[in-house]
Structure formats: C-alpha cells, structure tokens
Design an enzyme around this catalytic site. Structure first.
Site, mmCIF file in Angstrom:
data_model
loop_
_atom_site.group_PDB
_atom_site.id
_atom_site.type_symbol
_atom_site.label_atom_id
_atom_site.label_comp_id
_atom_site.label_asym_id
_atom_site.label_seq_id
_atom_site.Cartn_x
_atom_site.Cartn_y
_atom_site.Cartn_z
ATOM 1 N N THR A 204 0.639 -1.422 0.446
ATOM 2 C CA THR A 204 -0.398 0.344 0.081
ATOM 3 C C THR A 204 0.907 1.552 -0.059
ATOM 4 O O THR A 204 2.421 1.047 0.873
ATOM 5 C CB THR A 204 -1.451 -0.691 1.257
ATOM 6 O OG1 THR A 204 -1.657 0.596 0.978
ATOM 7 C CG2 THR A 204 -0.223 -0.048 2.534
ATOM 8 N N HIS B 93 0.306 -0.279 7.984
ATOM 9 C CA HIS B 93 0.419 -2.126 7.270
ATOM 10 C C HIS B 93 1.130 -2.527 7.347
ATOM 11 O O HIS B 93 0.728 -4.305 7.076
ATOM 12 C CB HIS B 93 -0.416 -1.590 6.073
ATOM 13 C CG HIS B 93 -1.550 -1.238 5.648
ATOM 14 N ND1 HIS B 93 -2.756 -1.391 5.917
ATOM 15 C CD2 HIS B 93 -2.041 0.424 4.953
ATOM 16 C CE1 HIS B 93 -3.873 -0.953 5.870
ATOM 17 N NE2 HIS B 93 -4.191 0.050 5.172
ATOM 18 N N GLU C 57 -1.491 5.432 -5.232
ATOM 19 C CA GLU C 57 -2.709 4.195 -4.291
ATOM 20 C C GLU C 57 -3.168 5.183 -3.778
ATOM 21 O O GLU C 57 -4.934 5.430 -4.447
ATOM 22 C CB GLU C 57 -2.460 3.416 -3.703
ATOM 23 C CG GLU C 57 -3.836 1.903 -3.590
ATOM 24 C CD GLU C 57 -3.138 1.311 -2.959
ATOM 25 O OE1 GLU C 57 -3.993 0.540 -2.212
ATOM 26 O OE2 GLU C 57 -2.055 1.442 -1.660
ATOM 27 N N HIS C 58 -3.459 5.646 -3.349
ATOM 28 C CA HIS C 58 -3.887 6.929 -3.107
ATOM 29 C C HIS C 58 -3.556 8.385 -2.757
ATOM 30 O O HIS C 58 -2.288 8.376 -2.191
ATOM 31 C CB HIS C 58 -3.763 6.601 -0.877
ATOM 32 C CG HIS C 58 -4.214 5.428 -0.486
ATOM 33 N ND1 HIS C 58 -3.864 4.366 -0.243
ATOM 34 C CD2 HIS C 58 -5.393 4.973 -0.679
ATOM 35 C CE1 HIS C 58 -4.762 2.819 0.112
ATOM 36 N NE2 HIS C 58 -5.642 3.492 -0.284
ATOM 37 N N ASP D 70 -10.723 4.544 3.563
ATOM 38 C CA ASP D 70 -10.885 2.467 3.740
ATOM 39 C C ASP D 70 -11.465 1.646 4.233
ATOM 40 O O ASP D 70 -11.765 0.920 4.269
ATOM 41 C CB ASP D 70 -9.483 2.301 4.850
ATOM 42 C CG ASP D 70 -7.788 2.651 4.525
ATOM 43 O OD1 ASP D 70 -8.133 2.203 2.818
ATOM 44 O OD2 ASP D 70 -7.376 2.630 4.937
ATOM 45 N N GLU E 253 -6.500 -6.515 -47.548
ATOM 46 C CA GLU E 253 -5.784 -7.546 -46.166
ATOM 47 C C GLU E 253 -6.294 -8.362 -47.043
ATOM 48 O O GLU E 253 -5.144 -9.447 -46.310
ATOM 49 C CB GLU E 253 -6.779 -7.277 -45.217
ATOM 50 C CG GLU E 253 -7.299 -6.229 -44.087
ATOM 51 C CD GLU E 253 -7.824 -5.627 -43.115
ATOM 52 O OE1 GLU E 253 -8.278 -7.024 -42.485
ATOM 53 O OE2 GLU E 253 -7.768 -4.460 -41.978
ATOM 54 N N HIS F 249 -13.209 -12.819 -46.609
ATOM 55 C CA HIS F 249 -14.368 -12.133 -45.507
ATOM 56 C C HIS F 249 -15.102 -11.576 -46.591
ATOM 57 O O HIS F 249 -16.406 -11.402 -46.410
ATOM 58 C CB HIS F 249 -13.416 -11.026 -44.955
ATOM 59 C CG HIS F 249 -12.645 -12.309 -43.953
ATOM 60 N ND1 HIS F 249 -11.955 -12.662 -43.990
ATOM 61 C CD2 HIS F 249 -12.984 -10.866 -42.254
ATOM 62 C CE1 HIS F 249 -11.416 -13.169 -42.443
ATOM 63 N NE2 HIS F 249 -11.734 -11.740 -41.842
#
Length: 440
Positions: free
Chosen positions: A240, A265, A332-333, A366, A420, A425
């Site tokens: 974290t 953490h 992340e934060h 959180d 192509e 096709h």
C-alpha cells in the site's frame, strides 16, 4: 526516520526519468513466480487436500475442511460486537450508494437505417474474492469486494481468507461476520497462492470462478500473474502507498498522522509527502516522532516503512512541479492538502483515489467514504482503475443489420477485405447477394 529528496534545482525531467527519481518499494513479482508455481500445480492436481496442506505449512494450522461451515459464518455475525456491526452496516450502506450508481445500462446506436449496434453489460457468472488475513484483519475488504460484485449482478460470490490458528483453522470471525452481513455463505479457509489456484482450477469443494479480485501479499500477486488467462484478475496488488501533495497551508499534525496511517499496514508500505514548503517538511518530521511513540506496530511496521527506500519527503519548487511529481508517482492513495484543494485535485491525472482537503483523509476511504479501497499500486494508477462495478461486467455488442443495410455497405467491406488479402471475408457478404456486389 524518513529521507528527503530535493527536486527544487533544475527543471524536472520528463516521463520515466522523473519516475526513477521517486521512492518506490521493491516488489519483484517475477521472482515470486517460481515459488508459487509448484503450489498452484499441486492444487490443480490434488485439489482441496493440497489447499489444506499448504495452509498448514504457511498458516500453522490445519483446518478440518476448506469450506467454512455455513453455521460458523452465521454464528460469527451473532457474536459480533454491536459497535463493529453498526460500523460495517454503515460502510456497506455508503458503498452501495456509490457502486449502485456505477451500473451501466444497455444502449443501442442506430448506425444507419436498418443497422444497429447495441452494447449490453453482462456480469461475470462467478467470482472469487480474496480477503487478506496476515498482519491485520480486513473485514472492510469483504465489503469492498462483495458490494461491487453484488451491485453488478454477479450470481456466484465466493470469499477466501487464510485460516487462523487462534480460531481453530477458520478465517478471522470478523471476516466471517462481514460475509454473513452481506449474505455470502460460500467462504473458504484458504490463503495465499493456494487460494488463487483453488479459484482458478476449482476443487472438489469449490467450483472454478471466472474472475479473482482482492489484495494480498506478493505470493497472491504472483499467483494472479501465473494464472491470468486461466482466470480473470483485477490487478497484481503491491504494498500500500500514500502520497500527500501539500503546501504551507497544510497542518503538519494531519500530514504526519496520515503518513503513519498507511505505514502501519506493512514494513513495505510507502508514505510520501510532496511539498513546496520547507517549513511544512520540517514540522511534519518533528510531528512524526511523538505520534509514532503514541501508537502501536512501531518497530515491526511503522518505523521500517517510513525509513525504507519507498518513503520520503519530496521537496519541489511549487505546486505545479508537485502536480507533475504526483502524476509521475501515480499513487494508490493521493491526498491534496493545499489551498484551493478541489481545483488542484481536479488537475490530477494519475491516482487510484484522490482525497480532497484536510477533512477527507485516506482512512475515511478505507472504511466509510463510499469509495472503493481496492486500488492500483506500484504506479499502475497511470493505466488502471480501482475495483468497481465495471470490474465485474463485460460489454457485449449485438450487431443487427437488415438486408438493405448490409447491401449498402457491402462494397466497402469487400474492398477492405481484399486490401487485407482476406478475400473469403468479402465472399461471406457476396454469397448473400448472389455473389454480386450490390451497387452503392
């Protein structure tokens, strides 16, 4: 206790050169692959017996079965502290408000008269949600995984969390209680790579899933990488991290408290302050010491996290440079504690979640902001999003053309197919019109 990086000199470098100057935890998922490979193969071949054996080896307890009895899940809720239950219920209520609003609806576009493309959103059939259970217990992660899956309409929801020696080989009772509160009774006492393998391959006790989500340690991340393709994954979550962009208006008491909140953490957790104020940097450093002395998890988590190479106070010339730094870091934060915080936050491009002003700390996110706390780490916020209802949905296009609408565009399809060198096709369309290309 926490190092400094001074970027106030020459102009900031661009791109990767700037990222290389910033602190980051070492998280070598590739090296962990060889550790988890035999575990995953063992689960593939021996099923639940392997899950139990590996759980005994890593968690120090041998559960009676991988599947947690339904009565144990229900009993955990009955025994839950009423205050904790009330807090979880409020967390669920707020999360549902936010995630319900994310649900996409079917939309039809008329491309031409008689030709439509409809995009419908279909939930995956079955998901495996991983809830960590190592250094801490995370009932909040049950909420953050289960609520978006349920709001997406997923029918099969299974939760795995490591067996706990203290609780006779069951996951932590607060995790079981959170599952019961959300109506999830399919719970497994399984952690680490063996839990991911159980979800991916299936066992005699657990049907395979389509998608695995949820944070975990490096071995969970490595198992996700190894089994991606066999099963969908949300992300390879790393340690974290919090970044705070702050100026002289920020309160160093708040800043220090928020850095510590993430550092507790894990010893690999990252805490980064980016500021143009030498005074704030010094005041924050001074404030860290008494706050750390007053809390827990000091020597085994907080101190090594703040002293590690992944944490630092980064000094910049001004908030403009600060914005460039936090975008390069892609936290992340990310907290914005500056004057005109909302305007500054609106300019951020790369972050898992942005917390605006002094009264929106990461701790709120959180648990009870309503946002999701399962977020991209390790700089992945520059290309990935946090967990949401969309994580559990697949967009499917329904193409519906009439004969006339197809006839009108056939010459373009044939031309592109031949360009192509894929003539069959074009032939697939010409066969519908007697092998002649309709006139536009």
């Amino acid at each position: 206790m926490i190092s400094r990086i001074d970027l106030r000199g020459a102009a900031l470098p661009e791109g990767g050169a700037l990222r290389d100057l910033l602190p980051r935890a070492e998280f070598d998922v590739e090296a962990a692959l060889e550790t988890v490979r035999p575990i995953c193969e063992d689960v593939r071949h021996r099923g639940s017996a392997a899950v139990i054996d590996w759980g005994e080896r890593f968690d120090g307890v041998r559960p009676g079965s991988v599947r947690v009895p339904a009565d144990a899940v229900g009993a955990a809720l009955e025994d839950l502290d009423p205050a904790v239950r009330a807090a979880l219920e409020e967390s669920v209520r707020r999360a549902r408000l936010v995630h319900r609003a994310q649900r996409r609806t079917t939309h039809t576009t008329q491309v031409v008269p008689g030709g439509t493309v409809t995009e419908k959103w279909v939930p995956v059939e079955r998901v495996g949600l991983y809830v960590p259970g190592g250094r801490s217990v995370y009932p909040s992660s049950v909420v953050m995984n289960v609520v978006p899956a349920q709001e997406a309409g997923v029918e099969g929801v299974a939760v795995a969390s490591p067996p706990q020696k203290e609780f006779g080989g069951l996951p932590h009772p607060t995790i079981l209680a959170a599952c019961a509160l959300l109506g999830v009774d399919e719970v497994y006492a399984a952690g680490g790579a063996q839990a991911v393998a159980m979800f991916a391959y299936g066992t005699e006790d657990c049907l395979p899933v389509n998608l695995v989500t949820g944070p975990g340690n490096i071995y969970v991340a490595a198992a996700k990488r190894l089994l991606k393709g066999r099963v969908g994954i949300d992300a390879e979550a790393g340690p974290t991290e919090i970044a705070i962009l702050a100026d002289a208006s920020a309160d160093p008491v708040h800043v220090a408290a928020d850095l510590i909140s993430q550092a507790e953490h894990d010893p690999m957790a990252a805490a980064v302050l980016v500021t143009d104020s030498e005074e704030l940097a010094a005041a924050t450093e001074a404030e860290l010491k008494p706050q750390i002395a007053a809390t827990r998890h000091v020597s085994d988590r907080i101190e090594p996290a703040l002293a590690g190479r992944q944490s630092a106070i980064v000094l910049v010339r001004d908030i403009e440079d600060g914005l460039r730094v936090v975008d390069a870091y892609a936290a992340e934060h990310l907290e914005i504690q500056t004057e005109n915080a909302a305007a500054v936050a609106d300019r951020v491009r790369n972050a898992g979640a942005v917390f605006v002003g002094p009264w929106s700390p990461v701790s709120l996110g959180d648990y009870c902001a309503g946002s999701n706390h399962v977020l991209p780490t390790g700089g992945c916020a520059c290309h990935s999003s946090g967990l949401s209802v969309q994580s559990f949905l697949r967009g499917i296009h329904l193409v519906d053309y009439t004969r006339d609408a197809l006839a009108e565009v056939t010459h373009h399809v044939v031309t592109l197919a031949e360009a192509e060198d894929l003539p069959a096709h074009g032939a697939a369309l010409k066969a519908r019109f007697g092998w002649k290309v309709p006139q536009a």
